[in-house]
Scaffold this active site. Structure first.
Site, PDB file in Angstrom:
ATOM      1  N   SER A 134       0.853  -1.261   0.142  1.00  0.00           N
ATOM      2  CA  SER A 134       0.093   0.004  -0.071  1.00  0.00           C
ATOM      3  C   SER A 134       0.978   1.242  -0.013  1.00  0.00           C
ATOM      4  O   SER A 134       2.106   1.422   0.637  1.00  0.00           O
ATOM      5  CB  SER A 134      -0.854   0.059   1.248  1.00  0.00           C
ATOM      6  OG  SER A 134      -1.551   1.396   1.541  1.00  0.00           O
ATOM      7  N   TYR A 147      -2.253  -1.162  10.278  1.00  0.00           N
ATOM      8  CA  TYR A 147      -2.373  -1.397   8.830  1.00  0.00           C
ATOM      9  C   TYR A 147      -0.795  -0.958   8.041  1.00  0.00           C
ATOM     10  O   TYR A 147      -0.360  -1.725   7.436  1.00  0.00           O
ATOM     11  CB  TYR A 147      -3.457  -0.722   8.376  1.00  0.00           C
ATOM     12  CG  TYR A 147      -3.576  -0.841   6.614  1.00  0.00           C
ATOM     13  CD1 TYR A 147      -3.698  -2.055   6.385  1.00  0.00           C
ATOM     14  CD2 TYR A 147      -3.447   0.254   5.979  1.00  0.00           C
ATOM     15  CE1 TYR A 147      -4.200  -2.075   4.879  1.00  0.00           C
ATOM     16  CE2 TYR A 147      -3.409   0.120   4.533  1.00  0.00           C
ATOM     17  CZ  TYR A 147      -3.809  -1.105   3.840  1.00  0.00           C
ATOM     18  OH  TYR A 147      -3.963  -1.337   2.681  1.00  0.00           O
TER      19      TYR A 147
HETATM   20  N1  LIG Z   1      -8.497  -0.285  -1.683  1.00  0.00           N
HETATM   21  C1  LIG Z   1      -7.284   0.748  -1.192  1.00  0.00           C
HETATM   22  O1  LIG Z   1      -7.443   2.036  -1.113  1.00  0.00           O
HETATM   23  C2  LIG Z   1      -6.166  -0.105  -1.106  1.00  0.00           C
HETATM   24  C3  LIG Z   1      -4.964   0.714  -1.044  1.00  0.00           C
HETATM   25  C4  LIG Z   1      -3.887  -0.011  -0.985  1.00  0.00           C
HETATM   26  C5  LIG Z   1      -3.587  -1.221  -0.705  1.00  0.00           C
HETATM   27  N2  LIG Z   1      -4.718  -1.835  -0.843  1.00  0.00           N
HETATM   28  C6  LIG Z   1      -4.658  -3.424  -0.514  1.00  0.00           C
HETATM   29  O2  LIG Z   1      -5.301  -4.277  -1.538  1.00  0.00           O
HETATM   30  C7  LIG Z   1      -5.809  -5.403  -0.961  1.00  0.00           C
HETATM   31  C8  LIG Z   1      -7.319  -5.494  -1.383  1.00  0.00           C
HETATM   32  O3  LIG Z   1      -8.026  -4.351  -0.762  1.00  0.00           O
HETATM   33  P1  LIG Z   1      -9.375  -3.900  -1.041  1.00  0.00           P
HETATM   34  O4  LIG Z   1      -9.570  -2.664  -0.826  1.00  0.00           O
HETATM   35  O5  LIG Z   1      -9.843  -4.504  -2.410  1.00  0.00           O
HETATM   36  O6  LIG Z   1     -10.210  -4.686   0.142  1.00  0.00           O
HETATM   37  P2  LIG Z   1     -11.693  -5.232   0.242  1.00  0.00           P
HETATM   38  O7  LIG Z   1     -11.726  -5.202   1.795  1.00  0.00           O
HETATM   39  O8  LIG Z   1     -12.579  -4.752  -0.688  1.00  0.00           O
HETATM   40  O9  LIG Z   1     -11.396  -6.826  -0.021  1.00  0.00           O
HETATM   41  C9  LIG Z   1     -10.541  -7.746   0.794  1.00  0.00           C
HETATM   42  C10 LIG Z   1     -10.827  -9.092   0.469  1.00  0.00           C
HETATM   43  O10 LIG Z   1     -10.092  -9.770   1.277  1.00  0.00           O
HETATM   44  C11 LIG Z   1     -10.901 -10.713   1.930  1.00  0.00           C
HETATM   45  N3  LIG Z   1     -10.257 -11.234   3.143  1.00  0.00           N
HETATM   46  C12 LIG Z   1     -10.457 -10.777   4.490  1.00  0.00           C
HETATM   47  N4  LIG Z   1      -9.669 -11.562   5.317  1.00  0.00           N
HETATM   48  C13 LIG Z   1      -9.252 -12.794   4.697  1.00  0.00           C
HETATM   49  C14 LIG Z   1      -8.563 -13.937   5.083  1.00  0.00           C
HETATM   50  N5  LIG Z   1      -8.562 -13.918   6.238  1.00  0.00           N
HETATM   51  N6  LIG Z   1      -8.338 -14.907   4.137  1.00  0.00           N
HETATM   52  C15 LIG Z   1      -8.670 -14.413   2.707  1.00  0.00           C
HETATM   53  N7  LIG Z   1      -9.510 -13.547   2.426  1.00  0.00           N
HETATM   54  C16 LIG Z   1      -9.631 -12.365   3.247  1.00  0.00           C
HETATM   55  C17 LIG Z   1     -12.095 -10.253   2.105  1.00  0.00           C
HETATM   56  O11 LIG Z   1     -13.108 -11.217   2.356  1.00  0.00           O
HETATM   57  C18 LIG Z   1     -12.232  -9.356   0.968  1.00  0.00           C
HETATM   58  O12 LIG Z   1     -12.831 -10.054  -0.233  1.00  0.00           O
HETATM   59  C19 LIG Z   1      -5.363  -5.368   0.503  1.00  0.00           C
HETATM   60  O13 LIG Z   1      -4.237  -6.118   0.600  1.00  0.00           O
HETATM   61  C20 LIG Z   1      -5.241  -3.950   0.813  1.00  0.00           C
HETATM   62  O14 LIG Z   1      -4.595  -3.659   1.944  1.00  0.00           O
HETATM   63  C21 LIG Z   1      -6.134  -1.325  -0.931  1.00  0.00           C
END
Ligand SMILES: NC(=O)c1ccc[n+]([C@@H]2O[C@H](COP(=O)([O-])OP(=O)(O)OC[C@H]3O[C@@H](n4cnc5c(N)ncnc54)[C@H](O)[C@@H]3O)[C@@H](O)[C@H]2O)c1
Length: 241
Positions: A134, A147
């Protein structure tokens, strides 16, 4: 990338679902995994892929899903460690219980899946691992210290392991998205961050999951052979280090 086989974690929604779709469009056989099997099944049906329930924080489930993938699809070429918890808690309210929970998924989950996948990839002397970090690690974003610390761990782990698995023909890289309009962002306090971040980007709009997926697909491709141990920031120019 026809004939390549990939596991994407946390792919029931958001960035993970977009990555699964992008890889499938490139001809990869994708195993869509998530703790939420209904969501994973829906995504898998959409792209003609397989869905499996997987809690990445459980090493036994991690090993089992990798073993099943190899048994059913013949090999494992690509692992995308995307599953993550994205909590939003000011440091004053952060507890050790929450710290451990965030690390159990974002940190231990990364370890469990990478450990299992490297063993499977060694057999073919080929592998591509892409870890979702991230840009909060670069920006030092407040109100989510647990986080951000896990995302620092993702970057450190990626750099350290790269030097040890190159000998097996395996690359490992990290992609750092900026704030992206996923389902998860809007169920936490992170959604309000768009007002602050968008003016700092080079582009005047909110990122969507499909903006992140192509960078992941490149690092997952055969063409990225000479790239390993790197952090690729994909945030519309928000952070420019
Ligand atoms: N959306 C953002 O702004 C953003 C920015 C930087 C990084 N990220 C990273 O991108 C990745 C995805 O984020 P997102 O925004 O799509 O999140 P989201 O919450 O929309 O999706 C995350 C998914 O992970 C699943 N999950 C949670 N715990 C789990 C576990 N123990 N085992 C398996 N699956 C599990 C959830 O069910 C969900 O489907 C994450 O690693 C997040 O840190 C997101």
């Amino acid at each position: 990338m026809t004939e390549r086989v990939a596991i994407v974690t946390g792919a029931a929604q958001g960035i993970g679902a977009a990555i699964a779709k992008e890889l499938a469009a490139d001809g990869v056989k994708v195993v869509v995994t998530d703790i939420n099997i209904d969501g994973a099944t829906k995504v898998a049906e959409e792209i003609g892929a397989v869905a499996k329930r997987l809690d990445v924080s459980d090493p036994e489930q991690a090993n089992a899903v990798v073993a099943e993938t190899v048994a059913e699809l013949g090999r494992l070429d690509i692992l995308v460690n995307n599953a993550g918890l994205v909590p939003y808690t000011p440091f004053d309210d952060l507890t050790i219980e929450q710290w451990r929970r965030t690390f159990s998924v974002n940190g231990e989950g990364l370890f469990n899946m990478t450990k299992a996948a490297v063993e499977a990839m060694k057999a073919n002397e080929y592998g591509r691992i892409v870890n979702i970090a991230s840009n909060t690690f670069v920006a030092g974003t407040p109100n989510c210290a647990d986080y951000v610390a896990t995302k620092g761990a993702v970057v450190g782990f990626t750099r350290a392991v790269a030097g040890e698995i190159g000998k097996y023909g395996i690359t490992i890289n990290a992609v750092a998205p900026g704030i992206t309009a996923s389902e998860g962002v809007f169920t936490t306090g992170h959604g309000e961050g768009f007002d602050y971040v968008v003016p700092m980007q080079a582009f005047n709009r909110r990122a969507v999951p499909a903006d992140i997926a192509p960078a992941v697909a490149f690092l997952a491709s055969e063409k990225a052979e000479w790239v390993t141990g790197q952090l690729l920031v994909v945030d519309g120019g928000h952070t420019r280090n």
